[in-house]
Scaffold this motif. Structure first.
Motif, PDB file in Angstrom:
ATOM      1  N   MET A   1     -82.231 -51.592 -31.061  1.00  0.00           N
ATOM      2  CA  MET A   1     -83.511 -51.725 -30.369  1.00  0.00           C
ATOM      3  C   MET A   1     -84.634 -51.713 -31.394  1.00  0.00           C
ATOM      4  SD  MET A   1     -83.515 -49.893 -26.709  1.00  0.00           S
ATOM      5  CE  MET A   1     -81.889 -49.881 -25.991  1.00  0.00           C
ATOM      6  N   ASN A   2     -85.596 -50.892 -31.169  1.00  0.00           N
ATOM      7  CA  ASN A   2     -86.623 -50.691 -32.185  1.00  0.00           C
ATOM      8  C   ASN A   2     -86.789 -49.193 -32.355  1.00  0.00           C
ATOM      9  OD1 ASN A   2     -88.140 -49.833 -30.002  1.00  0.00           O
ATOM     10  ND2 ASN A   2     -89.378 -51.669 -29.877  1.00  0.00           N
ATOM     11  N   SER A   3     -87.806 -48.779 -33.047  1.00  0.00           N
ATOM     12  CA  SER A   3     -87.977 -47.358 -33.297  1.00  0.00           C
ATOM     13  C   SER A   3     -88.535 -46.610 -32.092  1.00  0.00           C
ATOM     14  CB  SER A   3     -88.895 -47.162 -34.511  1.00  0.00           C
ATOM     15  OG  SER A   3     -90.148 -47.753 -34.245  1.00  0.00           O
ATOM     16  N   THR A   4     -88.817 -47.297 -31.018  1.00  0.00           N
ATOM     17  CA  THR A   4     -89.348 -46.664 -29.816  1.00  0.00           C
ATOM     18  C   THR A   4     -88.305 -45.734 -29.226  1.00  0.00           C
ATOM     19  OG1 THR A   4     -90.659 -48.633 -29.390  1.00  0.00           O
ATOM     20  CG2 THR A   4     -90.399 -47.099 -27.580  1.00  0.00           C
ATOM     21  N   LYS A   5     -88.758 -44.586 -28.825  1.00  0.00           N
ATOM     22  CA  LYS A   5     -87.878 -43.587 -28.227  1.00  0.00           C
ATOM     23  C   LYS A   5     -87.445 -44.030 -26.831  1.00  0.00           C
ATOM     24  CE  LYS A   5     -88.174 -38.840 -26.966  1.00  0.00           C
ATOM     25  NZ  LYS A   5     -89.001 -37.665 -26.861  1.00  0.00           N
ATOM     26  N   PHE A   6     -86.227 -43.685 -26.468  1.00  0.00           N
ATOM     27  CA  PHE A   6     -85.698 -44.004 -25.142  1.00  0.00           C
ATOM     28  C   PHE A   6     -86.575 -43.380 -24.066  1.00  0.00           C
ATOM     29  CE2 PHE A   6     -82.891 -42.985 -21.524  1.00  0.00           C
ATOM     30  CZ  PHE A   6     -82.525 -44.273 -21.181  1.00  0.00           C
ATOM     31  N   ASN A   7     -86.929 -44.191 -23.085  1.00  0.00           N
ATOM     32  CA  ASN A   7     -87.767 -43.736 -21.986  1.00  0.00           C
ATOM     33  C   ASN A   7     -86.937 -43.819 -20.703  1.00  0.00           C
ATOM     34  OD1 ASN A   7     -89.556 -43.694 -19.754  1.00  0.00           O
ATOM     35  ND2 ASN A   7     -91.255 -44.321 -21.063  1.00  0.00           N
ATOM     36  N   PRO A   8     -86.388 -42.692 -20.240  1.00  0.00           N
ATOM     37  CA  PRO A   8     -85.503 -42.740 -19.074  1.00  0.00           C
ATOM     38  C   PRO A   8     -86.200 -43.225 -17.799  1.00  0.00           C
ATOM     39  CG  PRO A   8     -85.910 -40.465 -19.739  1.00  0.00           C
ATOM     40  CD  PRO A   8     -86.531 -41.351 -20.777  1.00  0.00           C
ATOM     41  N   VAL A   9     -87.463 -42.923 -17.628  1.00  0.00           N
ATOM     42  CA  VAL A   9     -88.183 -43.365 -16.429  1.00  0.00           C
ATOM     43  C   VAL A   9     -88.306 -44.890 -16.425  1.00  0.00           C
ATOM     44  CG1 VAL A   9     -90.389 -43.278 -15.183  1.00  0.00           C
ATOM     45  CG2 VAL A   9     -89.424 -41.182 -16.178  1.00  0.00           C
ATOM     46  N   ALA A  10     -88.692 -45.465 -17.554  1.00  0.00           N
ATOM     47  CA  ALA A  10     -88.812 -46.919 -17.642  1.00  0.00           C
ATOM     48  C   ALA A  10     -87.448 -47.588 -17.480  1.00  0.00           C
ATOM     49  CB  ALA A  10     -89.439 -47.311 -18.978  1.00  0.00           C
ATOM     50  N   PHE A  11     -86.418 -46.980 -18.065  1.00  0.00           N
ATOM     51  CA  PHE A  11     -85.075 -47.544 -17.933  1.00  0.00           C
ATOM     52  C   PHE A  11     -84.631 -47.544 -16.474  1.00  0.00           C
ATOM     53  CE2 PHE A  11     -80.458 -47.123 -17.745  1.00  0.00           C
ATOM     54  CZ  PHE A  11     -80.092 -48.275 -18.440  1.00  0.00           C
ATOM     55  N   ILE A  12     -84.805 -46.424 -15.796  1.00  0.00           N
ATOM     56  CA  ILE A  12     -84.410 -46.306 -14.387  1.00  0.00           C
ATOM     57  C   ILE A  12     -85.233 -47.252 -13.520  1.00  0.00           C
ATOM     58  CG2 ILE A  12     -84.405 -44.731 -12.390  1.00  0.00           C
ATOM     59  CD1 ILE A  12     -83.535 -42.521 -14.440  1.00  0.00           C
ATOM     60  N   LEU A  13     -86.504 -47.398 -13.830  1.00  0.00           N
ATOM     61  CA  LEU A  13     -87.361 -48.311 -13.069  1.00  0.00           C
ATOM     62  C   LEU A  13     -86.889 -49.757 -13.216  1.00  0.00           C
ATOM     63  CD1 LEU A  13     -89.832 -48.548 -11.237  1.00  0.00           C
ATOM     64  CD2 LEU A  13     -91.230 -48.764 -13.297  1.00  0.00           C
ATOM     65  N   SER A  58     -72.614 -56.027 -12.136  1.00  0.00           N
ATOM     66  CA  SER A  58     -72.547 -56.002 -13.607  1.00  0.00           C
ATOM     67  C   SER A  58     -73.642 -56.867 -14.220  1.00  0.00           C
ATOM     68  CB  SER A  58     -71.182 -56.493 -14.086  1.00  0.00           C
ATOM     69  OG  SER A  58     -70.158 -55.671 -13.587  1.00  0.00           O
ATOM     70  N   ILE A  59     -73.833 -58.044 -13.663  1.00  0.00           N
ATOM     71  CA  ILE A  59     -74.871 -58.949 -14.180  1.00  0.00           C
ATOM     72  C   ILE A  59     -76.253 -58.330 -14.014  1.00  0.00           C
ATOM     73  CG2 ILE A  59     -76.075 -61.132 -13.694  1.00  0.00           C
ATOM     74  CD1 ILE A  59     -73.207 -62.335 -13.244  1.00  0.00           C
ATOM     75  N   PHE A  60     -76.517 -57.764 -12.856  1.00  0.00           N
ATOM     76  CA  PHE A  60     -77.827 -57.144 -12.639  1.00  0.00           C
ATOM     77  C   PHE A  60     -78.052 -55.972 -13.589  1.00  0.00           C
ATOM     78  CE2 PHE A  60     -77.868 -59.168  -8.281  1.00  0.00           C
ATOM     79  CZ  PHE A  60     -78.959 -59.974  -8.556  1.00  0.00           C
ATOM     80  N   ILE A  61     -77.021 -55.206 -13.873  1.00  0.00           N
ATOM     81  CA  ILE A  61     -77.161 -54.103 -14.837  1.00  0.00           C
ATOM     82  C   ILE A  61     -77.472 -54.653 -16.229  1.00  0.00           C
ATOM     83  CG2 ILE A  61     -75.900 -52.266 -16.042  1.00  0.00           C
ATOM     84  CD1 ILE A  61     -74.513 -51.709 -13.283  1.00  0.00           C
ATOM     85  N   LEU A  62     -76.765 -55.700 -16.635  1.00  0.00           N
ATOM     86  CA  LEU A  62     -77.002 -56.289 -17.960  1.00  0.00           C
ATOM     87  C   LEU A  62     -78.423 -56.829 -18.100  1.00  0.00           C
ATOM     88  CD1 LEU A  62     -73.646 -58.199 -18.571  1.00  0.00           C
ATOM     89  CD2 LEU A  62     -74.431 -56.098 -19.696  1.00  0.00           C
ATOM     90  N   ILE A  63     -78.906 -57.529 -17.076  1.00  0.00           N
ATOM     91  CA  ILE A  63     -80.258 -58.092 -17.217  1.00  0.00           C
ATOM     92  C   ILE A  63     -81.332 -57.007 -17.076  1.00  0.00           C
ATOM     93  CG2 ILE A  63     -79.524 -60.418 -16.618  1.00  0.00           C
ATOM     94  CD1 ILE A  63     -80.952 -60.041 -13.893  1.00  0.00           C
ATOM     95  N   ALA A  64     -81.010 -55.918 -16.375  1.00  0.00           N
ATOM     96  CA  ALA A  64     -81.950 -54.787 -16.320  1.00  0.00           C
ATOM     97  C   ALA A  64     -82.045 -54.130 -17.699  1.00  0.00           C
ATOM     98  CB  ALA A  64     -81.504 -53.772 -15.269  1.00  0.00           C
ATOM     99  N   ILE A  65     -80.926 -54.023 -18.390  1.00  0.00           N
ATOM    100  CA  ILE A  65     -80.945 -53.495 -19.756  1.00  0.00           C
ATOM    101  C   ILE A  65     -81.770 -54.416 -20.647  1.00  0.00           C
ATOM    102  CG2 ILE A  65     -79.516 -53.028 -21.797  1.00  0.00           C
ATOM    103  CD1 ILE A  65     -77.283 -52.141 -19.763  1.00  0.00           C
ATOM    104  N   ALA A  66     -81.586 -55.717 -20.488  1.00  0.00           N
ATOM    105  CA  ALA A  66     -82.374 -56.680 -21.262  1.00  0.00           C
ATOM    106  C   ALA A  66     -83.865 -56.501 -20.976  1.00  0.00           C
ATOM    107  CB  ALA A  66     -81.936 -58.100 -20.934  1.00  0.00           C
ATOM    108  N   ALA A  67     -84.213 -56.362 -19.708  1.00  0.00           N
ATOM    109  CA  ALA A  67     -85.620 -56.185 -19.342  1.00  0.00           C
ATOM    110  C   ALA A  67     -86.180 -54.893 -19.938  1.00  0.00           C
ATOM    111  CB  ALA A  67     -85.768 -56.187 -17.820  1.00  0.00           C
ATOM    112  N   TYR A  68     -85.372 -53.841 -19.934  1.00  0.00           N
ATOM    113  CA  TYR A  68     -85.816 -52.583 -20.536  1.00  0.00           C
ATOM    114  C   TYR A  68     -86.054 -52.753 -22.041  1.00  0.00           C
ATOM    115  CZ  TYR A  68     -85.799 -47.916 -22.486  1.00  0.00           C
ATOM    116  OH  TYR A  68     -86.132 -46.797 -23.196  1.00  0.00           O
TER     117      TYR A  68
END
Length: 160
Positions: A1-13, A58-68
């Motif tokens: 990723m990048n140096s940005t810290k994992f944001n669980p709220v943004a990921f879940i959103l 599975s596809i929706f999870i993958l593209i949600a990860i991409a969006a995050y």
């Protein structure tokens, strides 16, 4: 990723928005999958009904990860609202296909719509890839499945 810290709220959103669209699409699908859909002619390569929910989830999870991943780089993206708009448009088109094909039972219109959807998804993947290569590559299963779904929709259209 990048140096940005994992944001669980943004990921879940990101995950919740994407999976909610998938859920809405399944709601339209369920209205016909056990009634109308079983009565129409389908090609020999039509997958069994049970395969669709795990593949789409599975596809929706993958593209949600991409969006995050893209969201994490939002401060580095000159036109972030446009990038988000492309993502949301492909989600809306995905939902629209389920509505047109299963709920409205308009196979010809659904065929046209899925071609547009596939083009927008390829464009979305390209936009994401330019920003974050892994995010763009996460769209490959989606593109492959949509390509198959386009061929399937075409054959159902021809057979009916």
């Amino acid at each position: 990723m990048n140096s940005t810290k994992f944001n669980p709220v943004a990921f879940i959103l990101n995950l919740a928005i994407t999976l909610f669209v998938g859920y809405l699409g399944s709601w339209f699908t369920l209205s016909s999958v056990k009634t109308w859909y079983v009565t129409i002619n389908k090609p020999s390569f039509n997958p069994p009904d049970w395969i669709f929910p795990p593949v789409w989830t599975s596809i929706f999870i993958l593209i949600a990860i991409a969006a995050y991943r893209i969201w994490q780089k939002k401060d580095q993206i000159q036109h972030f609202p446009r990038t988000v708009a492309v993502y949301l448009i492909q989600l809306i088109l995905n939902l629209l296909w389920s509505f047109i094909f299963f709920y409205s039972r308009q196979i010809g219109v659904a065929l046209f719509e899925i071609v547009v959807l596939l083009m927008v998804v390829v464009f979305n993947a390209w936009v994401f890839y330019k920003i974050d290569k892994p995010a763009g590559l996460l769209f490959i299963p989606y593109i492959l499945w949509l390509s198959f779904a386009t061929v399937l929709t075409y054959n159902i259209f021809v057979l009916n």
